[in-house]
Design an enzyme around this catalytic site. Structure first.
Site, mmCIF file in Angstrom:
data_model
loop_
_atom_site.group_PDB
_atom_site.id
_atom_site.type_symbol
_atom_site.label_atom_id
_atom_site.label_comp_id
_atom_site.label_asym_id
_atom_site.label_seq_id
_atom_site.Cartn_x
_atom_site.Cartn_y
_atom_site.Cartn_z
ATOM 1 N N GLU A 60 53.824 3.757 -18.398
ATOM 2 C CA GLU A 60 53.869 2.752 -19.461
ATOM 3 C C GLU A 60 52.567 2.715 -20.249
ATOM 4 O O GLU A 60 52.561 2.503 -21.461
ATOM 5 C CB GLU A 60 54.175 1.375 -18.869
ATOM 6 C CG GLU A 60 55.525 1.271 -18.177
ATOM 7 C CD GLU A 60 56.686 1.626 -19.089
ATOM 8 O OE1 GLU A 60 56.577 1.394 -20.301
ATOM 9 O OE2 GLU A 60 57.699 2.149 -18.580
ATOM 10 N N ASP B 89 55.535 10.806 -19.032
ATOM 11 C CA ASP B 89 55.679 11.277 -17.649
ATOM 12 C C ASP B 89 54.537 12.217 -17.281
ATOM 13 O O ASP B 89 53.935 12.100 -16.201
ATOM 14 C CB ASP B 89 57.017 12.008 -17.472
ATOM 15 C CG ASP B 89 58.204 11.058 -17.461
ATOM 16 O OD1 ASP B 89 57.990 9.834 -17.321
ATOM 17 O OD2 ASP B 89 59.348 11.536 -17.594
#
Length: 431
Positions: free
Chosen positions: A279, A362
């Site tokens: 995030e 990611d």
């Protein structure tokens, strides 16, 4: 003529529904390719047979509801126009008060109530399906409370937008779309600024993370990423859902790092740190601002196309759809129909951009945490708890997925591990 058009539209929707049902339940495959069997992306390695079956059934039903709901919205707006319902709402509003703003408020209230009631069956079915598959934990009264809040928040925001939009249509007959777009820029930024502190708390209670040791780890990670954060917020979502989530929201001084309590309960600290690093990547790589830029660019062309289409449709079919001019309030369903169609048409592109950003997030998270095992297990748990398909059908991925599929994400993680190993091997074998 109106009844004939209405019948044809309903028939077309029914045929579309049958085609979508056949595609999702009988034609499209969602199994894992043979080359991925036994890998971390294979559901059989982290789900039992019952969980795999449930995830397939649940995903198919939710996907069908998704693909049926958007055309249903188009059908609804079309019927509201062609059957003269929108014209009737406008007459009621003008016959009740003389003030233009109040006329808009009355018209929009009746339109909002009508659409809410018409769309309610889809919302209720979706809620019941989530309850049946143990995703939703909400009682009906809690769910209705959120639905009611949704209605009034959307109504008030739409009242502001529609009042300004139709005021611009009356003042700038040809260039109203450009003026509307110019005003949408500060409005969009303002909404992103107030969302975390004014709107989100209407639905849930936010409070500082209770686990101070974990908060210190997250803030340390944020410091490494260069994110100015002093607190991590926890939100009580377990009374609503069993799903897992975490996010960074807001802009400027109103930015917030938020964790659902379900995530805290079901993930380990290492898995939570990976999720938070993911995030944080959106903040570091300025995905929020890139998203705003793309949205404003698309809205520029969207409003331009909407103005052209509205003018052409009203000029050629105004009598049939009961709309006399573009600036009439009764044309609002036409505007909403066109915008909804354009948003759906552009969704493959916007989803592709989002999937690209998620892939970068990611990779950033792996590099920041250096914990690929936690990354793999966190994604596996997200799939298991959310009953999501690891390898959804192509159309589902294109139109519905703003994230890479779990097959793609888990495969990327495994490849990342193999790449790292390959880089280390030469050093180990060198004299």
């Amino acid at each position: 003529m109106a009844k004939k058009w209405a019948f044809r539209a309903i028939l077309a929707y029914a045929l579309l529904g049958l085609i979508l049902y056949a595609y999702l339940f009988y034609i499209a495959g969602s199994g894992v390719p043979e080359s991925f069997k036994g890998s971390s992306a294979d559901p059989s390695t982290f789900m039992n047979a019952k969980e795999i079956l449930l995830s397939e059934d649940f995903s198919k039903i939710k996907n069908l509801l998704f693909f049926l709901s958007t055309p249903y919205e188009w059908l609804l707006y079309f019927l509201i126009m062609i059957l003269g319902v929108s014209r009737m709402f406008e007459k009621w509003a003008k016959g009740t008060v003389k003030n233009g703003f109040l006329q808009t408020a009355i018209y929009l209230f009746w339109l909002s109530i009508t659409t809410f009631i018409a769309i309610f069956p889809f919302q209720y079915i979706s809620y019941q399906v989530s309850k049946a598959y143990n995703i939703s934990t909400q009682t009906f009264s809690m769910w209705m409370k959120d639905e009611t809040i949704d209605f009034w928040v959307n109504y008030l925001l739409m009242l502001i937008i529609v009042s300004v939009l139709y005021g611009l249509m009356k003042r700038f007959k040809q260039r109203w779309w450009l003026a509307a777009w110019a005003l949408s820029v500060p409005f969009t930024i303002f909404m992103m600024f107030i969302q975390p502190v004014l709107i989100d708390p209407l639905y849930n209670e936010f409070y500082p993370l209770k686990n101070k040791e974990l908060e210190a780890k997250i803030l340390s990670l944020a410091d490494q990423a260069g994110i100015p954060a002093n607190h991590v917020f926890e939100v009580d979502m377990s009374e609503k859902t069993n799903s897992l989530n975490a996010y960074v929201t807001g802009v400027g001084s109103n930015s917030r790092i938020v964790l659902w309590d379900t995530t805290l309960e079901q993930l380990t600290d290492d898995e939570i740190l990976f999720v938070m690093a993911h995030e944080m990547a959106h903040y570091v790589e300025k995905h929020i601002y890139i998203g705003i830029g793309i949205y404003l660019l698309l809205s520029f062309f969207g409003l331009f196309l909407a103005s052209k289409l509205m003018r052409g449709i009203v000029a050629n079919y105004g009598e049939e759809i009961k709309v006399d001019r573009v600036a009439s309030l009764r044309s609002l369903p036409l505007f909403l129909l066109i915008i909804s169609v354009l948003l759906f048409a552009v969704s493959p592109f916007s989803n592709w951009i989002s999937r690209y950003q998620e892939t970068r997030a990611d990779r950033y998270a792996i590099e920041l945490t250096q914990d690929k095992e936690a990354a793999i297990t966190s994604f596996q748990k997200l799939s298991k708890v959310g009953l999501s398909q690891v390898n959804p059908p192509l159309l589902v991925k294109i139109f519905r997925y703003g994230h890479p599929t779990m097959l793609e994400r888990l495969n990327m993680l495994e490849q990342y591990k193999m790449d790292t190993k390959e880089k280390e091997d030469p050093a180990e074998s060198s004299p």
